[in-house]
Each structure stands twice: as C-alpha cells, then as structure tokens.
Write a protein that holds these residues in place. Structure first.
Motif, mmCIF file in Angstrom:
data_model
loop_
_atom_site.group_PDB
_atom_site.id
_atom_site.type_symbol
_atom_site.label_atom_id
_atom_site.label_comp_id
_atom_site.label_asym_id
_atom_site.label_seq_id
_atom_site.Cartn_x
_atom_site.Cartn_y
_atom_site.Cartn_z
ATOM 1 N N ASP A 50 -28.095 13.188 27.299
ATOM 2 C CA ASP A 50 -26.814 13.825 27.018
ATOM 3 C C ASP A 50 -26.557 13.749 25.516
ATOM 4 O OD1 ASP A 50 -24.381 15.065 27.532
ATOM 5 O OD2 ASP A 50 -23.345 13.153 27.807
ATOM 6 N N GLY A 51 -26.393 14.866 24.882
ATOM 7 C CA GLY A 51 -26.126 14.881 23.449
ATOM 8 C C GLY A 51 -27.289 15.430 22.652
ATOM 9 N N LEU A 52 -27.176 15.278 21.340
ATOM 10 C CA LEU A 52 -28.164 15.864 20.434
ATOM 11 C C LEU A 52 -29.480 15.098 20.398
ATOM 12 C CD1 LEU A 52 -25.784 16.823 17.489
ATOM 13 C CD2 LEU A 52 -26.705 18.307 19.275
ATOM 14 N N VAL A 53 -29.437 13.770 20.575
ATOM 15 C CA VAL A 53 -30.656 12.957 20.617
ATOM 16 C C VAL A 53 -30.494 11.839 21.640
ATOM 17 C CG1 VAL A 53 -31.384 13.382 18.228
ATOM 18 C CG2 VAL A 53 -29.965 11.392 18.747
ATOM 19 N N GLY A 54 -31.617 11.329 22.068
ATOM 20 C CA GLY A 54 -31.641 10.178 22.958
ATOM 21 C C GLY A 54 -33.002 9.521 22.873
ATOM 22 N N LEU A 55 -33.077 8.280 23.323
ATOM 23 C CA LEU A 55 -34.326 7.530 23.301
ATOM 24 C C LEU A 55 -34.787 7.276 24.732
ATOM 25 C CD1 LEU A 55 -33.356 4.903 20.569
ATOM 26 C CD2 LEU A 55 -34.736 6.972 20.265
ATOM 27 N N LEU A 56 -36.101 7.413 24.957
ATOM 28 C CA LEU A 56 -36.686 7.155 26.273
ATOM 29 C C LEU A 56 -37.909 6.254 26.109
ATOM 30 C CD1 LEU A 56 -36.804 10.630 28.067
ATOM 31 C CD2 LEU A 56 -35.272 8.728 28.541
ATOM 32 N N GLY A 59 -44.615 4.154 27.753
ATOM 33 C CA GLY A 59 -45.571 3.063 27.552
ATOM 34 C C GLY A 59 -44.854 1.881 26.936
ATOM 35 N N ASP A 60 -45.422 1.318 25.873
ATOM 36 C CA ASP A 60 -44.780 0.190 25.201
ATOM 37 C C ASP A 60 -44.035 0.622 23.938
ATOM 38 O OD1 ASP A 60 -46.889 0.745 23.530
ATOM 39 O OD2 ASP A 60 -47.698 -1.295 23.486
ATOM 40 N N ALA A 61 -43.669 1.883 23.871
ATOM 41 C CA ALA A 61 -42.948 2.423 22.711
ATOM 42 C C ALA A 61 -41.757 3.245 23.207
ATOM 43 C CB ALA A 61 -43.884 3.281 21.860
ATOM 44 N N THR A 62 -41.119 3.926 22.278
ATOM 45 C CA THR A 62 -39.950 4.745 22.600
ATOM 46 C C THR A 62 -40.108 6.117 21.969
ATOM 47 O OG1 THR A 62 -38.609 2.738 22.565
ATOM 48 C CG2 THR A 62 -37.427 4.815 22.500
ATOM 49 N N ALA A 63 -39.744 7.140 22.731
ATOM 50 C CA ALA A 63 -39.784 8.521 22.239
ATOM 51 C C ALA A 63 -38.370 8.978 21.905
ATOM 52 C CB ALA A 63 -40.387 9.432 23.300
ATOM 53 N N LEU A 64 -38.279 9.926 20.994
ATOM 54 C CA LEU A 64 -37.006 10.516 20.592
ATOM 55 C C LEU A 64 -36.892 11.896 21.225
ATOM 56 C CD1 LEU A 64 -34.474 10.297 18.680
ATOM 57 C CD2 LEU A 64 -35.850 11.576 17.007
ATOM 58 N N TRP A 113 -34.391 3.592 16.159
ATOM 59 C CA TRP A 113 -35.628 3.982 16.809
ATOM 60 C C TRP A 113 -36.777 3.209 16.170
ATOM 61 C CZ3 TRP A 113 -38.428 9.206 15.646
ATOM 62 C CH2 TRP A 113 -39.462 9.424 16.567
ATOM 63 N N LYS A 114 -37.509 2.448 16.975
ATOM 64 C CA LYS A 114 -38.682 1.715 16.496
ATOM 65 C C LYS A 114 -39.894 2.618 16.644
ATOM 66 C CE LYS A 114 -41.380 -2.463 17.005
ATOM 67 N NZ LYS A 114 -41.662 -3.632 17.860
ATOM 68 N N VAL A 115 -40.579 2.847 15.527
ATOM 69 C CA VAL A 115 -41.706 3.777 15.482
ATOM 70 C C VAL A 115 -42.972 3.015 15.092
ATOM 71 C CG1 VAL A 115 -42.609 5.826 14.312
ATOM 72 C CG2 VAL A 115 -40.175 5.665 14.822
ATOM 73 N N PRO A 116 -44.062 3.139 15.879
ATOM 74 C CA PRO A 116 -45.303 2.452 15.524
ATOM 75 C C PRO A 116 -46.155 3.212 14.494
ATOM 76 C CG PRO A 116 -45.549 3.491 17.661
ATOM 77 C CD PRO A 116 -44.131 3.736 17.212
ATOM 78 N N GLY A 117 -45.714 4.395 14.082
ATOM 79 C CA GLY A 117 -46.472 5.223 13.136
ATOM 80 C C GLY A 117 -46.248 6.688 13.460
ATOM 81 N N THR A 118 -47.279 7.484 13.296
ATOM 82 C CA THR A 118 -47.197 8.933 13.512
ATOM 83 C C THR A 118 -46.671 9.261 14.910
ATOM 84 O OG1 THR A 118 -49.002 9.320 11.962
ATOM 85 C CG2 THR A 118 -48.565 11.068 13.551
ATOM 86 N N VAL A 119 -45.788 10.268 14.966
ATOM 87 C CA VAL A 119 -45.279 10.775 16.236
ATOM 88 C C VAL A 119 -45.598 12.263 16.331
ATOM 89 C CG1 VAL A 119 -43.432 9.052 16.367
ATOM 90 C CG2 VAL A 119 -42.943 11.289 15.395
#
Length: 170
Positions: A50-56, A59-64, A113-119
């Motif tokens: 719901d809204g302009l962005v969200g985190l899901l 695996g062991d990371a999070t997508a935007l 948002w925690k990013v492990p590198g390239t998305v």
C-alpha cells in the motif's frame, strides 16, 4: 508489451500493469513472481503493498516494491533517485525537470532498506531467474543501509512524476 517511455537518454523499465520490484542480485532465484505455487505468489505479495514503496523479504534479503501506479521508471545514479514517469510530453522535458523537482519535493516518511549490493529492477510478475531476460535495469549500489523516501511532484503544467530517493545512511 506496449512501451510508453521513449527510448533515449536513460533506460526505462515498465511493467505489464503491476508493480515494479528491486530485488538484490544475490537473492534473485528466490523471487518467484506470479509463478509461485503457494496460495499467494510473490507477485500477489508485491501487489498488496500500500503506497508508493514497500519492503518485502526475499531469501535472506529485502526487496523494494514500487507500488501505486505501473509507471515507467528510470534510475538516475547522479541523483540517487528512481524517477517514475506519470505524465510528461517528452523524456527530455521530464529529465530536465528532475533537479528542480528534487529541490522542491515534499518528501514522505523514510524507510530503511538494507542492500547487499547490486539490485535488479523489473516487473514483479517475472520470476527472478528470468528477470534479466525481460525489461530490467541493474542498480549498482554499495552494500549498506539506505533511507528511502518518496515524493509526488508536478514540476510543470503537464509533467507529473514520482521520485524515490535512495540515500546511503552512515
């Protein structure tokens, strides 16, 4: 798929009608898109944002997830910003309006948002294993935490866009 953004200065990513998602490259195989075998697919989860962005979690990371409208989206690394083309006469006009839009934007709340590198940014309906064979763009990000804020702006009478700023956190 019908393309609404013009090929030109930057690489635009479009969807078939649903949200776009930025999945860390390291966990692409875990994103099943609309092909999930469970009751609710990963695509369904993305559509529920719901809204302009969200985190899901993926695996062991999070997508935007880029929610709201299925707008053509480009990453402008010089501004650390995803630009979503809601309306505008031309790519040149829209891109020329970005610096002023960034200065005058009324930003929404920040999420971390925690990013492990390239998305990889692509249509959330695609499985991650096929994302790079479809309409996509890779965002080279340094591993770490990012503050993500959004703003809806109208920098001109016929130009509307959504800004998604990715700010590295110390």
């Amino acid at each position: 798929m019908v393309r609404y953004a013009e090929p030109g200065t930057v690489e635009w990513v479009e969807s078939g009608g649903g949200p776009l998602i930025a999945v860390p490259e390291t966990v692409l195989p875990f994103w099943t898109g609309a092909d999930g075998e469970e009751t609710a697919s990963d695509y369904d989860r993305a559509c529920e944002v719901d809204g302009l962005v969200g985190l899901l979690p993926v695996g062991d990371a999070t997508a935007l997830v880029l929610g709201d409208e299925p707008a053509a989206t480009a990453f402008l690394p010089e501004h650390g910003t995803l630009v979503r083309w809601i309306a505008g006469d031309s790519e040149a006009d829209l891109l020329a309006s970005v610096p002023a839009a960034l200065r005058t934007a009324s930003w929404g709340p920040e999420v971390t948002w925690k990013v492990p590198g390239t998305v990889v940014l692509f249509d959330a309906a695609w499985p991650g294993t096929r994302s790079t064979t479809a309409d996509h763009v890779s965002l080279t990000l340094t591993a770490g935490h990012y503050g993500v804020r959004t703003a809806q702006v109208q920098p001109g009478p016929e130009t509307w866009l959504v800004l998604v700023r990715l700010r590295p956190l110390a």
